[in-house]
Design an enzyme around this catalytic site. Structure first.
Site: not given
Ligand code: IVH
Length: 707
Positions: A92, A126, A128, A184, A300, A432, A447
């Site tokens: 993630s 890009e 998300k 995705e 990235k 308690c 506690c």
């Molecule tokens: S890159 C190693 N790019 O966001 C990292 N993830 O919060 C790989 N996601 O698990 C993820 N859009 O499901 C990447 N443009 C994007 C994304 C993206 C959505 C999701 C993906 C990931 C999650 C992390």
């Protein structure tokens, strides 16, 4: 609602119909809670339905269904899909919420790589996508497998379903022999509305938001249903590949597009934090018109060599981050403040709210953090909300940030009822009755009841059986509570002696308990047996030691390897001048606060006795260190000192650890190699005195094959 007619007055036909409805509603609620992590009803509503179901069954025993909810504990984990291990983990992303976080992300990378502030460093940005990630494996240009993320290591095989998605090519021309494409799966707003309209027309349940719609559609056991649901797919990354796609992220995305994948048209190259932020604002502006849900912007590092050098922390890459959009907000009334006692004794105030929809989810509870937060005082001595306190009866502003627990941001003083009184935080444990004290410098009141406090004991047990810990099927929070109440289980070790203590009559006794049947009781004991063998890291996490989370547990387990070595080391680490204390602090990600808490928990006689009682019933699996076969430095303890010229200290340490070496902070008799750069001082001298091998940076790089 089925609760309208009293059970006594139901006709047999009505009872039958209602049992069917209840079975369906409860199965759905179970699945939403356990499998989709998206509860569709409150615990109270759930309990009420279960109680009504039982009452009807009691009156009409003959009508009890084969799939009666009374016979079920928790939910079956999405059974039906085969599990599949990812060739490369699906990770993630870390989060950024502000411009400062983005600047810090860039600064952190520069520090790690040893780049100056003005060295060029390019990123991609890009959207998300708010969907669910999918990994598509192609071999020789053919789609051979599609898997959901699952826990990152093991996902569900949804190949048949993925094949029905038109954005996912069945064959690729000119692709590497092995290519895992990641991206995705999502549903557009338009398709989501249409799906819900069709669901309503068919009398089926509607989905709360497009993400749930996409998840529910992809994870259909019948691929024909998935095929009838309009899912889409954006490709944004890759897993295992037999040949690189490009030498940059942007190049790789272009290559994926050329192979026939849909990539996001808002992907841009940016030359630094300012450009990233400009891009963020642009995407935020466009958000409402995109036609699909996004919840932030992903940045990235563009250069794939740099990505490789930066590598990963335990669950997130160092080279990417998700810059999240601000959370959605809503106003509602605060009906009550309850105090929950956590497993470490912390008294946590919870806001009970008039139900309100925030970002597509109904919110009834929110955290209030601690007493200062309620009073409008900041930990630093300043104020929060300009000093406005929160009172029962107030109108409060609720928000959800990501998937986390809802929070309260603000209060509307104009709407405060005249009789609203300042909230008085309890100074005794509501459970308690022990004193609840606040140590200087701690925001939290705790506690002091420790092991005698039932709330702490139950919370520890709940944590112990939770998903990332022992994860015993059929033994969830609710069951643990009931067992604790009846004195069957008071500490973790009791779980593993349950069967013996209750002897052969155990099954019968369990069966007589509410909610248990012959099959679920048998399954429970099987599930417990299965977990007698447990990985070291999981065990450590399961103990619920304060400050020792899941990631830290993994790191610590990898560092010590076996449970025996670990406990021995903890005993020695009580000496805070000794090498074991140093070694603990030397683990990347372990600080003084965590180390103190860990050593305390492992050496405090009562705590340790409880842990030993537990471990006596277990077979603790040694921690799998990263695959370092063939590494010349695996198992060696190394120390870096002086100035490194080819890489930063952080990178040197991470690389050494990736190769299976242990990196310590100081030289001792256990040190195998000291890597000394210019300016090395006392450590080099000590190493020489102890006869430890001393080499320079170039020799080290040659040794690890990186020269
Ligand atoms: S890159 C190693 N790019 O966001 C990292 N993830 O919060 C790989 N996601 O698990 C993820 N859009 O499901 C990447 N443009 C994007 C994304 C993206 C959505 C999701 C993906 C990931 C999650 C992390």
């Amino acid at each position: 609602m089925p609760g309208d007619i009293s059970v006594e007055r139901l006709t047999e036909a009505q009872a039958k119909a209602e049992l069917a409805r209840l079975a369906e509603a409860l199965a759905e609620a179970d699945a939403a809670y356990h499998t989709d992590d998206a509860p569709v009803m409150s615990d109270a509503a759930y309990d009420a339905l279960k109680a009504r179901n039982r009452a009807i069954e009691a009156r009409f025993p003959a009508l009890k269904r084969a799939d009666s909810p009374s016979e079920r504990v928790g939910a079956a984990p999405a059974e039906g899909f085969a599990k599949t291990r990812h060739a490369q983990r699906m990770l993630s992303l870390g989060n950024a919420f502000s411009a400062e976080d983005v600047a810090e992300f860039d600064a952190r990378i520069r520090r790690y790589l040893g780049l100056s502030d003005d060295a060029p460093l390019a990123y991609t940005s890009e959207p998300k996508i708010d969907g669910l990630s999918l990994s598509l494996r192609y071999e020789h240009g053919r789609l051979v497998q599609a898997a959901t993320r699952g826990d990152g290591e093991v996902g569900e095989n949804v190949t048949a379903n993925a094949r029905t998605i038109k954005d996912i090519p069945e064959t690729l021309a000119g692709a590497p022999v092995i290519l895992e494409v990641r991206g995705e799966v999502y549903m557009s707003h338009e398709d989501f509305e249409a799906l819900n309209a069709r669901q309503a027309a068919a009398g089926a349940k509607s989905f709360a938001n497009p993400r749930n719609g996409a998840a529910g559609s992809l994870r259909q056991l019948d691929a024909k249903i998935t095929a009838a649901r309009p899912l889409r797919f954006f490709a944004y990354g890759w897993g295992e590949i037999s040949a690189p796609l490009s030498d940059t992220q942007m190049g790789a995305i272009d290559r994926l597009a050329a192979l026939g994948f849909v990539t996001n048209p808002l992907t841009r190259l940016c030359d630094g934090p300012d450009a990233l932020l400009a891009q963020y604002r642009e995407i935020e502006q466009a958000r409402a018109t995109l036609g699909y849900d996004i919840d932030g912007v992903v940045y990235k590092i563009n250069d794939l060599d740099l990505q490789a050098r930066l590598g990963f922390r335990s669950t997130t890459p160092r080279w990417a981050i998700a810059h999240k959009f601000p959370a959605e907000l809503a106003w509602t009334r605060l009906e009550a403040i309850d105090i929950q006692v956590g497993r470490t004794g912390a008294l946590s105030p919870v806001a009970r709210l008039a139900p309100v929809t925030v970002g597509g989810v109904v919110v009834r509870n929110a955290t209030l953090h601690n007493e200062d937060y309620i009073a409008g005082r900041a930990a630093t001595g300043g104020t929060i909300r300009e000093g406005r306190d929160i009172r029962v009866g107030d109108w409060v502003q609720v928000y959800r940030a990501g998937d986390v627990i809802p929070k309260i941001a603000d209060v509307d003083l104009a709407k405060r009822p005249d009789d609203a009184a300042p909230y008085v935080f309890p100074t005794t444990c509501p459970d308690c009755g022990s004193e609840a004290v606040r140590e200087p410098g701690d925001a939290v009141r705790r506690c002091v009841g420790g092991l005698i406090c039932p709330a702490q004991a139950v919370e520890r047990l709940k944590h112990f059986v939770s998903r990332a810990a022992f994860d015993i099927e059929g033994l969830g929070a609710k069951q643990v509570e009931a067992f604790y109440r009846d004195g069957w289980i008071t500490e973790p070790a009791d779980i593993f002696t349950l069967r013996d203590r209750y002897g052969p009559g155990c099954l019968t006794q369990l069966k007589n308990r509410e909610g248990w049947g012959e099959k679920s009781a048998k399954n429970l004991f099987e599930a417990i047996e299965e977990k007698r063998k447990i990985p070291f890291g999981r065990l450590l996490f399961a103990l619920g030691i304060r400050h020792v989370g899941e990631q830290a547990s993994t790191l610590i387990a990898r560092n010590y390897g076996t449970w025996g070595d670990f406990t021995e080391a903890m005993d020695s680490a009580r000496d805070m001048d000794g090498p074991e204390w140093e070694r603990l602090l030397g683990i990347d990600g372990v600080g003084a606060v965590m180390a103190t808490s860990l050593v305390q928990a492992m050496t405090e006689p009562h705590e340790r006795a409880g842990i030993d009682r537990l471990v006596a019933h277990l077979e603790v699996e040694a921690a799998a260190a990263p695959d370092t076969s063939g590494s010349p430095v695996a198992g060696k303890t190394v120390v870096f000192t002086g100035t490194l010229e080819r890489m930063t200290r952080a990178e040197a340490k991470a690389r050494a650890e990736a190769l299976g070496a242990k990196v310590a902070g100081s030289v001792s008799a256990r040190t195998d190699i000291l890597i000394a750069g210019p300016g090395a001082g006392s450590k080099a001298k000590k190493a020489a005195d102890l006869g430890v091998e001393v080499i320079d940076e170039a020799a080290w790089l040659a040794l690890i094959g990186a020269a």
